[in-house]
Design a protein around this motif. Structure first.
Motif, mmCIF file in Angstrom:
data_model
loop_
_atom_site.group_PDB
_atom_site.id
_atom_site.type_symbol
_atom_site.label_atom_id
_atom_site.label_comp_id
_atom_site.label_asym_id
_atom_site.label_seq_id
_atom_site.Cartn_x
_atom_site.Cartn_y
_atom_site.Cartn_z
ATOM 1 N N VAL A 186 0.848 -1.196 0.000
ATOM 2 C CA VAL A 186 0.000 0.000 0.000
ATOM 3 C C VAL A 186 0.886 1.249 0.000
ATOM 4 O O VAL A 186 1.968 1.255 0.584
ATOM 5 N N THR A 187 0.406 2.271 -0.692
ATOM 6 C CA THR A 187 1.139 3.534 -0.771
ATOM 7 C C THR A 187 0.194 4.667 -0.387
ATOM 8 O O THR A 187 -0.966 4.653 -0.774
ATOM 9 N N ALA A 188 0.703 5.627 0.378
ATOM 10 C CA ALA A 188 -0.101 6.799 0.738
ATOM 11 C C ALA A 188 0.516 8.037 0.105
ATOM 12 O O ALA A 188 1.732 8.230 0.159
ATOM 13 N N THR A 189 -0.343 8.862 -0.483
ATOM 14 C CA THR A 189 0.135 10.114 -1.070
ATOM 15 C C THR A 189 -0.745 11.260 -0.585
ATOM 16 O O THR A 189 -1.883 11.037 -0.152
ATOM 17 N N ASP A 190 -0.211 12.470 -0.634
ATOM 18 C CA ASP A 190 -1.092 13.621 -0.428
ATOM 19 C C ASP A 190 -1.500 14.104 -1.825
ATOM 20 O O ASP A 190 -1.550 13.297 -2.753
ATOM 21 N N GLU A 191 -1.757 15.408 -2.006
ATOM 22 C CA GLU A 191 -2.280 15.830 -3.310
ATOM 23 C C GLU A 191 -1.201 15.831 -4.400
ATOM 24 O O GLU A 191 -1.513 15.961 -5.574
ATOM 25 N N ASP A 192 0.061 15.676 -3.991
ATOM 26 C CA ASP A 192 1.140 15.466 -4.960
ATOM 27 C C ASP A 192 1.366 13.962 -5.050
ATOM 28 O O ASP A 192 2.104 13.392 -4.244
ATOM 29 N N ASP A 193 0.707 13.318 -6.010
ATOM 30 C CA ASP A 193 0.767 11.856 -6.001
ATOM 31 C C ASP A 193 1.997 11.304 -6.709
ATOM 32 O O ASP A 193 2.104 10.105 -6.942
ATOM 33 N N THR A 194 2.953 12.181 -7.035
ATOM 34 C CA THR A 194 4.195 11.680 -7.629
ATOM 35 C C THR A 194 5.230 11.336 -6.554
ATOM 36 O O THR A 194 6.192 10.636 -6.821
ATOM 37 N N ARG A 195 5.029 11.870 -5.339
ATOM 38 C CA ARG A 195 5.993 11.605 -4.259
ATOM 39 C C ARG A 195 5.261 11.008 -3.069
ATOM 40 O O ARG A 195 4.615 11.720 -2.299
ATOM 41 N N PRO A 196 5.342 9.694 -2.862
ATOM 42 C CA PRO A 196 4.602 9.059 -1.764
ATOM 43 C C PRO A 196 4.990 9.624 -0.398
ATOM 44 O O PRO A 196 6.135 10.023 -0.178
ATOM 45 N N VAL A 197 4.004 9.676 0.493
ATOM 46 C CA VAL A 197 4.203 10.104 1.870
ATOM 47 C C VAL A 197 4.683 8.910 2.701
ATOM 48 O O VAL A 197 5.566 9.027 3.536
ATOM 49 N N ALA A 198 4.072 7.763 2.431
ATOM 50 C CA ALA A 198 4.408 6.554 3.181
ATOM 51 C C ALA A 198 4.065 5.343 2.348
ATOM 52 O O ALA A 198 3.233 5.418 1.425
ATOM 53 N N SER A 199 4.703 4.233 2.666
ATOM 54 C CA SER A 199 4.303 2.986 2.021
ATOM 55 C C SER A 199 4.379 1.891 3.069
ATOM 56 O O SER A 199 5.045 2.044 4.083
ATOM 57 N N ALA A 200 3.674 0.813 2.830
ATOM 58 C CA ALA A 200 3.666 -0.276 3.806
ATOM 59 C C ALA A 200 3.457 -1.605 3.100
ATOM 60 O O ALA A 200 2.915 -1.648 1.987
ATOM 61 N N THR A 201 3.914 -2.655 3.744
ATOM 62 C CA THR A 201 3.571 -3.999 3.295
ATOM 63 C C THR A 201 2.979 -4.720 4.489
ATOM 64 O O THR A 201 3.369 -4.457 5.636
ATOM 65 N N GLY A 202 2.045 -5.589 4.234
ATOM 66 C CA GLY A 202 1.395 -6.274 5.343
ATOM 67 C C GLY A 202 1.041 -7.699 5.019
ATOM 68 O O GLY A 202 0.926 -8.085 3.847
ATOM 69 N N ALA A 203 0.889 -8.485 6.076
ATOM 70 C CA ALA A 203 0.351 -9.840 5.957
ATOM 71 C C ALA A 203 -0.958 -9.851 6.736
ATOM 72 O O ALA A 203 -1.024 -9.336 7.856
ATOM 73 N N PHE A 204 -2.004 -10.398 6.120
ATOM 74 C CA PHE A 204 -3.336 -10.400 6.722
ATOM 75 C C PHE A 204 -3.863 -11.824 6.837
ATOM 76 O O PHE A 204 -3.556 -12.669 5.993
ATOM 77 N N THR A 205 -4.646 -12.073 7.873
ATOM 78 C CA THR A 205 -5.259 -13.382 7.989
ATOM 79 C C THR A 205 -6.384 -13.476 6.955
ATOM 80 O O THR A 205 -6.977 -12.453 6.588
ATOM 81 N N VAL A 206 -6.659 -14.684 6.504
ATOM 82 C CA VAL A 206 -7.767 -14.910 5.574
ATOM 83 C C VAL A 206 -8.691 -15.906 6.245
ATOM 84 O O VAL A 206 -8.286 -17.020 6.578
ATOM 85 N N ASP A 207 -9.916 -15.475 6.467
ATOM 86 C CA ASP A 207 -10.902 -16.348 7.098
ATOM 87 C C ASP A 207 -11.928 -16.710 6.037
ATOM 88 O O ASP A 207 -12.546 -15.830 5.446
ATOM 89 N N ARG A 208 -12.067 -18.019 5.800
ATOM 90 C CA ARG A 208 -12.973 -18.448 4.746
ATOM 91 C C ARG A 208 -14.230 -19.111 5.307
ATOM 92 O O ARG A 208 -15.044 -19.612 4.552
ATOM 93 N N ARG A 209 -14.355 -19.129 6.625
ATOM 94 C CA ARG A 209 -15.559 -19.728 7.204
ATOM 95 C C ARG A 209 -16.784 -18.985 6.708
ATOM 96 O O ARG A 209 -16.797 -17.755 6.650
ATOM 97 N N GLY A 210 -17.785 -19.728 6.381
ATOM 98 C CA GLY A 210 -19.022 -19.094 5.985
ATOM 99 C C GLY A 210 -18.985 -18.594 4.537
ATOM 100 O O GLY A 210 -19.963 -18.090 4.039
ATOM 101 N N ALA A 211 -17.818 -18.718 3.899
ATOM 102 C CA ALA A 211 -17.730 -18.260 2.515
ATOM 103 C C ALA A 211 -18.468 -19.253 1.619
ATOM 104 O O ALA A 211 -18.454 -20.450 1.881
ATOM 105 N N ALA A 212 -19.088 -18.742 0.589
ATOM 106 C CA ALA A 212 -19.868 -19.603 -0.298
ATOM 107 C C ALA A 212 -18.987 -20.550 -1.082
ATOM 108 O O ALA A 212 -17.868 -20.216 -1.408
#
Lengths: 142, 168
Positions: free
Chosen positions: A116-142
């Motif tokens: 993910v990247t965050a920018t302000d109104e100047d979207d050519t120079r990012p303010v911050a960036s991040a990488t993440g790992a997320f859990t995936v829950d498939r219970r109840g999924a069709a």
């Protein structure tokens, strides 16, 4: 709008913490999410500069990342952050809207990987960036 | 024979330390926004995030928002670092200047279990504090100190200190 994207949007719009931060879902589709937030004096982290607190930017990026997971074509039923590593490149310009663009670029049976990247109104120079790992829950999924 | 100087009355010392901490914490709007407070025992700070419905990220579980948790840990780290600097100035007999906050370079949050709808606490440990960079570790827990719900490590850029002994 496909069902997955509609459900993902509803999921994000129902998050209580996003309301006081004034987060707006700009788009969610196919594992890509764009969420933005206006500058607000209450979100300032350094009173000397008026720069928004890193934590507020993190909250925005975390939300966009979760949204990207939720709108991934594999449609998990829910997700939670496991790990988020944030790099702050420069202070966001006070007064400007901040936009986070997140991409869920890989999903296994139980883990989703996001950047993910965050920018302000100047979207050519990012303010911050991040990488993440997320859990995936498939219970109840069709 | 000279006697050692009489120690300052405890109230005077406490008042000075509490005022310095308040000056630091009250200046940050985002701390107020999240409702974060700091408890002080000597130089040790404990950050407190009182539970509020607006901190929820998943209303079904319900669990604290990962972003709220990240912000809580990051502010704890920043305040701890700034406080350590102020403490040094204060205890060295100097007047602490206006609080100057370090800037986050990077911050890595490890979510260990979901944050419950309860008050949360955090303490930061400065593992290294150089003239320019610092490395800080933060731990957050709720009911049990030994059962962390999140921890984080971050690197920070220290504010440039005014040093009158150095030439222009």
């Amino acid at each position: 709008m496909p069902d997955i994207d509609r459900i993902a949007r509803q999921f994000i719009e129902a998050i209580p913490h996003c309301r006081p931060l004034g987060m707006r879902v700009d788009s969610v589709a196919g594992g890509l999410a764009v969420i933005s937030m206006a500058w607000d004096a209450r979100f300032v982290g350094d009173p000397g500069t008026g720069v928004i607190h890193g934590g507020a930017v993190s909250a925005l990026m975390d939300t966009a990342s979760g949204a990207a997971v939720m709108c991934h074509p594999e449609a998990p039923s829910t997700t939670a952050t496991m790990d988020l590593r944030i790099d702050y490149m420069r202070p966001a310009t006070p007064g400007q809207r901040i936009t986070a663009r997140a991409e869920c670029y890989h999903m296994t049976r139980s883990v989703a990987f996001v950047r993910v990247t965050a920018t302000d109104e100047d979207d050519t120079r990012p303010v911050a960036s991040a990488t993440g790992a997320f859990t995936v829950d498939r219970r109840g999924a069709a | 024979m000279t006697r050692p100087p009489k120690p300052e009355p405890v109230q005077v010392v406490k008042q000075r330390r509490d005022a310095a901490l308040a000056a630091l914490v009250d200046g940050v709007p985002y701390l107020r926004f999240l409702g974060i407070r700091f408890d002080r025992r000597g130089d040790e700070l404990t950050a407190i995030l009182p539970y509020d419905d607006a901190l929820i990220g998943n209303p079904l579980i319900p669990a604290l928002h990962g972003g709220a948790t990240a912000a809580f840990l990051e502010t704890t780290a920043i305040i701890e670092l700034a406080w350590a600097t102020m403490w040094e100035q204060m205890e060295g007999g100097g007047q602490p200047g206006p609080p100057q906050l370090p800037k986050t370079i990077d911050f890595t949050v490890d979510y260990l279990r979901s944050g419950l709808p309860r008050d949360a606490y955090a303490r930061a440990r400065v593992n290294r504090s150089g003239r320019r960079y610092a490395s800080v570790h933060v731990e957050a827990w709720q009911d049990n100190r030994a059962r962390l719900f999140a921890q984080a490590t971050g690197h920070f850029l220290m504010p440039v200190r005014d040093d009158p002994t150095r030439g222009a």
